[in-house]
Motif scaffolding. Structure first.
Motif, mmCIF file in Angstrom:
data_model
loop_
_atom_site.group_PDB
_atom_site.id
_atom_site.type_symbol
_atom_site.label_atom_id
_atom_site.label_comp_id
_atom_site.label_asym_id
_atom_site.label_seq_id
_atom_site.Cartn_x
_atom_site.Cartn_y
_atom_site.Cartn_z
ATOM 1 N N LYS A 125 0.791 -1.230 0.000
ATOM 2 C CA LYS A 125 0.000 0.000 0.000
ATOM 3 C C LYS A 125 0.823 1.280 0.000
ATOM 4 C CE LYS A 125 -3.631 -2.081 2.834
ATOM 5 N NZ LYS A 125 -4.378 -1.955 4.081
ATOM 6 N N TYR A 126 2.123 1.165 0.305
ATOM 7 C CA TYR A 126 2.900 2.367 0.569
ATOM 8 C C TYR A 126 4.199 2.416 -0.232
ATOM 9 C CZ TYR A 126 -0.187 2.040 4.590
ATOM 10 O OH TYR A 126 -1.293 1.905 5.384
ATOM 11 N N ALA A 127 4.628 3.640 -0.460
ATOM 12 C CA ALA A 127 5.969 3.898 -0.985
ATOM 13 C C ALA A 127 6.723 4.634 0.118
ATOM 14 C CB ALA A 127 5.905 4.751 -2.242
ATOM 15 N N PHE A 128 7.925 4.153 0.416
ATOM 16 C CA PHE A 128 8.786 4.787 1.411
ATOM 17 C C PHE A 128 9.944 5.429 0.672
ATOM 18 C CE2 PHE A 128 6.601 1.389 3.596
ATOM 19 C CZ PHE A 128 6.178 2.005 4.775
ATOM 20 N N VAL A 129 10.132 6.718 0.866
ATOM 21 C CA VAL A 129 11.126 7.484 0.134
ATOM 22 C C VAL A 129 12.228 7.923 1.093
ATOM 23 C CG1 VAL A 129 11.512 9.580 -1.207
ATOM 24 C CG2 VAL A 129 9.397 8.275 -1.508
ATOM 25 N N LEU A 130 13.460 7.562 0.764
ATOM 26 C CA LEU A 130 14.619 8.002 1.530
ATOM 27 C C LEU A 130 15.090 9.327 0.952
ATOM 28 C CD1 LEU A 130 16.894 7.476 3.617
ATOM 29 C CD2 LEU A 130 18.098 6.256 1.792
ATOM 30 N N ALA A 131 15.170 10.342 1.800
ATOM 31 C CA ALA A 131 15.503 11.678 1.305
ATOM 32 C C ALA A 131 16.277 12.469 2.350
ATOM 33 C CB ALA A 131 14.223 12.425 0.940
ATOM 34 N N ASN A 132 16.830 13.587 1.899
ATOM 35 C CA ASN A 132 17.412 14.588 2.800
ATOM 36 C C ASN A 132 16.445 15.757 2.863
ATOM 37 O OD1 ASN A 132 20.226 13.864 1.004
ATOM 38 N ND2 ASN A 132 20.255 13.517 3.195
ATOM 39 N N PRO A 133 16.270 16.331 4.057
ATOM 40 C CA PRO A 133 15.519 17.590 4.099
ATOM 41 C C PRO A 133 16.277 18.646 3.297
ATOM 42 C CG PRO A 133 15.800 16.695 6.308
ATOM 43 C CD PRO A 133 16.663 15.881 5.389
ATOM 44 N N SER A 134 15.577 19.585 2.739
ATOM 45 C CA SER A 134 16.215 20.555 1.845
ATOM 46 C C SER A 134 17.275 21.395 2.535
ATOM 47 C CB SER A 134 15.168 21.463 1.212
ATOM 48 O OG SER A 134 14.445 22.130 2.218
ATOM 49 N N ASP A 135 17.181 21.564 3.826
ATOM 50 C CA ASP A 135 18.141 22.432 4.501
ATOM 51 C C ASP A 135 19.308 21.676 5.133
ATOM 52 O OD1 ASP A 135 16.511 21.188 6.329
ATOM 53 O OD2 ASP A 135 16.417 22.891 7.696
ATOM 54 N N ASN A 136 19.340 20.355 5.057
ATOM 55 C CA ASN A 136 20.397 19.609 5.734
ATOM 56 C C ASN A 136 20.722 18.330 4.968
ATOM 57 O OD1 ASN A 136 22.155 18.358 7.451
ATOM 58 N ND2 ASN A 136 20.860 18.570 9.261
ATOM 59 N N ILE A 137 21.814 18.327 4.217
ATOM 60 C CA ILE A 137 22.153 17.156 3.413
ATOM 61 C C ILE A 137 22.750 16.017 4.225
ATOM 62 C CG2 ILE A 137 22.434 18.481 1.292
ATOM 63 C CD1 ILE A 137 25.479 18.217 1.734
ATOM 64 N N SER A 138 23.089 16.252 5.499
ATOM 65 C CA SER A 138 23.614 15.159 6.320
ATOM 66 C C SER A 138 22.532 14.517 7.187
ATOM 67 C CB SER A 138 24.765 15.658 7.198
ATOM 68 O OG SER A 138 24.300 16.651 8.077
ATOM 69 N N GLU A 139 21.302 14.994 7.100
ATOM 70 C CA GLU A 139 20.178 14.429 7.836
ATOM 71 C C GLU A 139 19.303 13.633 6.867
ATOM 72 O OE1 GLU A 139 16.239 16.000 10.236
ATOM 73 O OE2 GLU A 139 17.887 17.377 9.868
ATOM 74 N N TYR A 140 18.742 12.541 7.349
ATOM 75 C CA TYR A 140 17.890 11.699 6.503
ATOM 76 C C TYR A 140 16.484 11.630 7.077
ATOM 77 C CZ TYR A 140 22.130 10.106 4.240
ATOM 78 O OH TYR A 140 23.303 10.062 3.537
#
Length: 191
Positions: A125-140
């Motif tokens: 039922k779901y898609a899980f997307v691994l991303a960085n927040p736009s303001d912090n490229i070292s945070e997931y």
């Protein structure tokens, strides 16, 4: 004796490299390729400059196609096939772009606070997307979307406060409706 070994090694390298490696063409000029998948009898290549495809059945140069006219963003990070759709992630203000079997735009999922999209995993039922927040490229973060109706996928939640210490997330996968996350400090799961 050393000359004989050297000549043998050079000859073997030349023979085997021609026999087993078939250099197609640098299709992206100065842009780097980020992923490759097989979809509808074509190889699709994501790059920093868009989406390209070629067929292995024809002459490469005659079957090379650019599909950027169907994209809103071109700095692509990955390609995944799910339910006969091509899912495309991108970097720099990330969006999920979904193309149908004919490689025509089916949907675009924009989420304002995403910087880079690195991977996606699917459950029933779901898609899980691994991303960085736009303001912090070292945070997931891991963003969950409902995809029961692919004509209307929608945002559900964001997993951002992961209670484990790590520097980098390397991969995500879903198995038996459990999300697994592989990081540089080990693996953890979330159901």
């Amino acid at each position: 004796m050393n000359k004989l070994i050297f000549i043998f090694c050079v000859t073997a390298c030349l023979i085997f490299s021609e026999e087993y490696i078939d250099f197609k063409k640098n299709i992206t000029s100065l842009l780097s390729s980020t992923d490759i998948v097989r979809f509808n009898d074509r190889f699709l290549v994501s790059t920093n400059g868009g989406l390209y495809s070629f067929s292995d059945k024809d002459n490469f140069s005659s079957s090379f196609m650019n599909h950027n006219d169907q994209l809103r963003r071109y700095n692509l990070s990955f390609l995944k096939v799910y339910e006969d759709y091509l899912w495309i992630g991108n970097k720099d203000r990330g969006a999920l772009q979904i193309l149908n079997n004919d490689l025509k735009r089916h949907a675009i999922i924009d989420y304002v606070s995403i910087g880079n999209i690195w991977d996606i995993a699917f459950s029933n039922k779901y898609a899980f997307v691994l991303a960085n927040p736009s303001d912090n490229i070292s945070e997931y973060v891991i963003i969950q979307y409902n995809i029961e109706d692919l004509d209307d996928p929608y945002y559900l939640s964001t997993i951002s406060n992961i209670p484990y210490a790590f520097n980098r997330v390397n991969d995500i996968e879903v198995y038996n409706e459990v999300l697994y996350v592989a990081s540089d400090m080990g693996m953890f799961s979330n159901d």
